[in-house]
Design a protein around this motif. Structure first.
Motif, PDB file in Angstrom:
ATOM      1  N   GLY A   4     100.636  10.573  58.560  1.00  0.00           N
ATOM      2  CA  GLY A   4      99.472  10.454  58.936  1.00  0.00           C
ATOM      3  C   GLY A   4      99.007  10.918  60.124  1.00  0.00           C
ATOM      4  N   ALA A   5      99.077  11.053  60.999  1.00  0.00           N
ATOM      5  CA  ALA A   5      99.332  11.413  62.567  1.00  0.00           C
ATOM      6  C   ALA A   5      99.730  12.307  62.822  1.00  0.00           C
ATOM      7  N   LYS A   6     100.845  13.306  61.481  1.00  0.00           N
ATOM      8  CA  LYS A   6     101.128  14.362  61.934  1.00  0.00           C
ATOM      9  C   LYS A   6      99.878  15.610  61.461  1.00  0.00           C
ATOM     10  N   GLU A   7      99.400  14.789  60.367  1.00  0.00           N
ATOM     11  CA  GLU A   7      98.322  14.727  60.406  1.00  0.00           C
ATOM     12  C   GLU A   7      97.455  15.232  60.404  1.00  0.00           C
ATOM     13  N   GLY A   8      96.797  15.060  61.410  1.00  0.00           N
ATOM     14  CA  GLY A   8      95.527  14.778  62.539  1.00  0.00           C
ATOM     15  C   GLY A   8      95.090  13.029  62.440  1.00  0.00           C
ATOM     16  N   PHE A   9      95.838  12.307  62.233  1.00  0.00           N
ATOM     17  CA  PHE A   9      95.147  10.819  61.605  1.00  0.00           C
ATOM     18  C   PHE A   9      94.446  10.967  60.512  1.00  0.00           C
ATOM     19  N   ASN A  10      94.388  11.356  59.434  1.00  0.00           N
ATOM     20  CA  ASN A  10      93.939  10.632  58.242  1.00  0.00           C
ATOM     21  C   ASN A  10      94.056   9.780  57.104  1.00  0.00           C
ATOM     22  N   TRP A  11      93.194   9.951  56.153  1.00  0.00           N
ATOM     23  CA  TRP A  11      93.739   8.716  55.712  1.00  0.00           C
ATOM     24  C   TRP A  11      95.091   8.081  55.435  1.00  0.00           C
ATOM     25  N   MET A  12      96.274   8.501  55.572  1.00  0.00           N
ATOM     26  CA  MET A  12      97.370   8.341  55.285  1.00  0.00           C
ATOM     27  C   MET A  12      97.075   7.354  56.150  1.00  0.00           C
ATOM     28  N   PHE A  13      97.332   8.239  57.932  1.00  0.00           N
ATOM     29  CA  PHE A  13      97.656   6.937  59.300  1.00  0.00           C
ATOM     30  C   PHE A  13      97.124   5.425  58.999  1.00  0.00           C
ATOM     31  N   TYR A  14      95.276   5.673  58.198  1.00  0.00           N
ATOM     32  CA  TYR A  14      95.242   4.752  58.061  1.00  0.00           C
ATOM     33  C   TYR A  14      94.758   2.948  57.138  1.00  0.00           C
ATOM     34  N   MET A  15      96.115   4.008  55.563  1.00  0.00           N
ATOM     35  CA  MET A  15      96.945   3.162  55.266  1.00  0.00           C
ATOM     36  C   MET A  15      97.908   2.854  55.447  1.00  0.00           C
TER      37      MET A  15
END
Length: 153
Positions: free
Chosen positions: A70-81
């Protein structure tokens, strides 16, 4: 809807969803296929660490991976999951290891109804020393009957 609101919803939703994951995993994996890791939690030995503590790593792995990707992809939804899973893990640690089992003597007494209810539910779970015939597999949410039992006392 602003992005931050979506991320708060993802984090909160994941946190709540994790109670279901924890219940399912506890009932069908910990008291099933991986009982050998969980057994020492029900049949205490005089050691600080238990084989059961390995579940910390098992549950942390998806969170770490979601944080990373998620961080690698610009703090997307995965980071927040991943954040929701982490926050649930922290809550689980505080409730289960600190408040209920007193593995860390940070809080020893409480008259709080919620805390007394989850302690009661967990005590009923631990009255079963083997993998079968268990009850109360959740952690942060207790069944109505435990709330009623605490209310009566």
């Amino acid at each position: 809807m602003d992005n931050w609101m979506i991320y708060v919803l993802i984090t909160t939703g994941t946190f709540i969803f994790m109670e279901g994951v924890a219940w399912f995993t506890h009932k069908f994996v910990m008291h099933g296929l991986l009982w050998t890791l969980h057994q020492d939690h029900h049949q205490k030995k005089p050691h600080f660490f238990e084989k059961n503590d390995a579940f910390f790593l098992i549950f942390a792995t998806p969170s770490i991976l979601l944080f990373f990707f998620g961080a690698k992809e610009g703090f997307n939804w995965m980071f927040y999951m991943g954040l929701g899973i982490l926050l649930y893990g922290i809550a689980y640690f505080i409730v289960h290891d600190v408040i209920i089992h007193q593995r860390f003597k940070w809080f020893s007494r409480s008259n709080n109804r919620y805390i007394n209810t989850i302690k009661r539910a967990h005590k009923m779970h631990h009255k079963h020393l083997d993998r079968h015939d268990g009850e109360s597999f959740g952690m942060l949410f207790a069944a109505r009957k435990y709330w009623q039992q605490v209310k009566k006392n």
